[in-house]
Design a protein around this motif. Structure first.
Motif, PDB file in Angstrom:
ATOM      1  N   ILE A  36       0.860  -1.179   0.000  1.00  0.00           N
ATOM      2  CA  ILE A  36       0.000   0.000   0.000  1.00  0.00           C
ATOM      3  C   ILE A  36       0.893   1.225   0.000  1.00  0.00           C
ATOM      4  O   ILE A  36       1.736   1.393   0.888  1.00  0.00           O
ATOM      5  N   PHE A  37       0.711   2.074  -1.000  1.00  0.00           N
ATOM      6  CA  PHE A  37       1.512   3.296  -1.146  1.00  0.00           C
ATOM      7  C   PHE A  37       0.713   4.449  -0.551  1.00  0.00           C
ATOM      8  O   PHE A  37      -0.362   4.791  -1.033  1.00  0.00           O
ATOM      9  N   THR A  38       1.219   5.038   0.540  1.00  0.00           N
ATOM     10  CA  THR A  38       0.569   6.165   1.197  1.00  0.00           C
ATOM     11  C   THR A  38       1.535   7.342   1.225  1.00  0.00           C
ATOM     12  O   THR A  38       2.676   7.229   0.789  1.00  0.00           O
ATOM     13  N   ALA A  39       1.080   8.457   1.761  1.00  0.00           N
ATOM     14  CA  ALA A  39       1.954   9.623   1.887  1.00  0.00           C
ATOM     15  C   ALA A  39       3.082   9.345   2.882  1.00  0.00           C
ATOM     16  O   ALA A  39       4.147   9.943   2.788  1.00  0.00           O
ATOM     17  N   LYS A  40       2.865   8.439   3.812  1.00  0.00           N
ATOM     18  CA  LYS A  40       3.893   8.092   4.785  1.00  0.00           C
ATOM     19  C   LYS A  40       4.962   7.188   4.179  1.00  0.00           C
ATOM     20  O   LYS A  40       6.111   7.238   4.568  1.00  0.00           O
ATOM     21  N   GLY A  41       4.562   6.332   3.258  1.00  0.00           N
ATOM     22  CA  GLY A  41       5.507   5.404   2.646  1.00  0.00           C
ATOM     23  C   GLY A  41       4.801   4.159   2.172  1.00  0.00           C
ATOM     24  O   GLY A  41       3.590   4.139   1.966  1.00  0.00           O
ATOM     25  N   PHE A  42       5.574   3.087   2.021  1.00  0.00           N
ATOM     26  CA  PHE A  42       5.012   1.801   1.619  1.00  0.00           C
ATOM     27  C   PHE A  42       4.647   1.016   2.864  1.00  0.00           C
ATOM     28  O   PHE A  42       5.449   0.862   3.780  1.00  0.00           O
ATOM     29  N   LEU A  43       3.422   0.496   2.873  1.00  0.00           N
ATOM     30  CA  LEU A  43       2.935  -0.318   3.980  1.00  0.00           C
ATOM     31  C   LEU A  43       2.610  -1.706   3.458  1.00  0.00           C
ATOM     32  O   LEU A  43       2.216  -1.870   2.302  1.00  0.00           O
ATOM     33  N   SER A  45       0.244  -5.246   3.679  1.00  0.00           N
ATOM     34  CA  SER A  45      -1.211  -5.436   3.782  1.00  0.00           C
ATOM     35  C   SER A  45      -1.673  -5.393   5.230  1.00  0.00           C
ATOM     36  O   SER A  45      -2.807  -5.015   5.520  1.00  0.00           O
ATOM     37  N   SER A  46      -0.818  -5.781   6.145  1.00  0.00           N
ATOM     38  CA  SER A  46      -1.180  -5.776   7.558  1.00  0.00           C
ATOM     39  C   SER A  46      -1.042  -4.397   8.197  1.00  0.00           C
ATOM     40  O   SER A  46      -1.432  -4.202   9.336  1.00  0.00           O
ATOM     41  N   GLY A  47      -0.465  -3.438   7.474  1.00  0.00           N
ATOM     42  CA  GLY A  47      -0.319  -2.084   7.995  1.00  0.00           C
ATOM     43  C   GLY A  47       1.069  -1.780   8.533  1.00  0.00           C
ATOM     44  O   GLY A  47       1.307  -0.699   9.054  1.00  0.00           O
ATOM     45  N   LYS A  48       1.974  -2.736   8.439  1.00  0.00           N
ATOM     46  CA  LYS A  48       3.336  -2.537   8.919  1.00  0.00           C
ATOM     47  C   LYS A  48       4.097  -1.658   7.932  1.00  0.00           C
ATOM     48  O   LYS A  48       4.056  -1.865   6.726  1.00  0.00           O
ATOM     49  N   ILE A  49       4.823  -0.660   8.445  1.00  0.00           N
ATOM     50  CA  ILE A  49       5.578   0.260   7.596  1.00  0.00           C
ATOM     51  C   ILE A  49       6.814  -0.452   7.055  1.00  0.00           C
ATOM     52  O   ILE A  49       7.632  -0.961   7.820  1.00  0.00           O
ATOM     53  N   ILE A  50       6.935  -0.464   5.730  1.00  0.00           N
ATOM     54  CA  ILE A  50       8.089  -1.085   5.087  1.00  0.00           C
ATOM     55  C   ILE A  50       9.165  -0.034   4.835  1.00  0.00           C
ATOM     56  O   ILE A  50      10.326  -0.227   5.178  1.00  0.00           O
ATOM     57  N   THR A  51       8.797   1.056   4.185  1.00  0.00           N
ATOM     58  CA  THR A  51       9.723   2.172   3.979  1.00  0.00           C
ATOM     59  C   THR A  51       8.997   3.480   4.253  1.00  0.00           C
ATOM     60  O   THR A  51       7.812   3.617   3.941  1.00  0.00           O
ATOM     61  N   LEU A  52       9.700   4.409   4.825  1.00  0.00           N
ATOM     62  CA  LEU A  52       9.148   5.743   5.058  1.00  0.00           C
ATOM     63  C   LEU A  52       9.598   6.664   3.932  1.00  0.00           C
ATOM     64  O   LEU A  52      10.738   6.603   3.489  1.00  0.00           O
ATOM     65  N   TYR A 105      11.876   1.930  -5.432  1.00  0.00           N
ATOM     66  CA  TYR A 105      11.550   0.762  -4.608  1.00  0.00           C
ATOM     67  C   TYR A 105      11.471  -0.509  -5.460  1.00  0.00           C
ATOM     68  O   TYR A 105      11.992  -1.541  -5.082  1.00  0.00           O
ATOM     69  N   PHE A 106      10.800  -0.417  -6.624  1.00  0.00           N
ATOM     70  CA  PHE A 106      10.592  -1.609  -7.444  1.00  0.00           C
ATOM     71  C   PHE A 106      11.654  -1.804  -8.524  1.00  0.00           C
ATOM     72  O   PHE A 106      11.748  -2.873  -9.103  1.00  0.00           O
ATOM     73  N   GLN A 107      12.413  -0.777  -8.867  1.00  0.00           N
ATOM     74  CA  GLN A 107      13.467  -0.822  -9.874  1.00  0.00           C
ATOM     75  C   GLN A 107      12.968  -1.147 -11.282  1.00  0.00           C
ATOM     76  O   GLN A 107      13.712  -1.638 -12.113  1.00  0.00           O
ATOM     77  N   ASN A 108      11.680  -0.917 -11.554  1.00  0.00           N
ATOM     78  CA  ASN A 108      11.158  -1.036 -12.915  1.00  0.00           C
ATOM     79  C   ASN A 108       9.838  -0.260 -13.022  1.00  0.00           C
ATOM     80  O   ASN A 108       9.181   0.018 -12.025  1.00  0.00           O
TER      81      ASN A 108
END
Length: 152
Positions: A36-43, A45-52, A105-108
């Motif tokens: 999930i791409f939000t203004a905070k970063g990538f989350l 599906s469970s809501g855990k922040i992956i990158t800020l 993040y995805f490199q493509n």
């Protein structure tokens, strides 16, 4: 004079800009789960922040602050118009920063074809339209004031 029509457009723009922080921008499907791409970063599906994404969050905050500033600087019409132009440039930059972060993040770019957009992805377009309408009416007020000064 907060009762002017341009103030209504600017207030609507500020209220819409709050959506940057409430809803997700897009969802990227991956092998394991959706990101999930939000203004905070990538989350996850469970809501855990992956990158800020601090630049994205700061840019969204600056846009919201400038909209509020433009709304309350009604005594300085020229500054209001200039602020509106700056906000439009920042909104276009918002898309650029989002693309850069998604690519880094995805490199493509193929992942962008698979994304599921949400309403926030289209908020900058709505904001640009509202700001253009507000600037149109601000310019009308400024022309009216200048024409009255010429008559005196």
């Amino acid at each position: 004079m907060l009762q002017r029509i341009q103030s209504i457009f600017l207030a609507m723009a500020f209220i819409v800009s709050i959506g940057f922080y409430i809803w997700p921008i897009a969802i990227f499907p991956t092998e394991s789960s959706d990101l999930i791409f939000t203004a905070k970063g990538f989350l996850s599906s469970s809501g855990k922040i992956i990158t800020l994404l601090y630049p994205f969050l700061i840019l969204s905050g600056v846009i919201s602050f400038l909209l509020l500033y433009q709304l309350f600087s009604f005594k300085k019409r020229i500054r209001q118009i200039q602020t509106g132009k700056a906000i439009i440039i920042l909104l276009l930059l918002w898309y650029g920063v989002g693309l850069i972060h998604a690519y880094s993040y995805f490199q493509n770019f193929e992942i962008l074809l698979e994304l599921r957009p949400h309403v926030v992805l289209f908020i900058p377009v709505v904001l640009i339209i509202l700001i253009l309408f507000a600037n149109k009416y601000i310019r009308k007020d400024e022309d009216l004031v200048r024409s009255v000064d010429r008559i005196r």
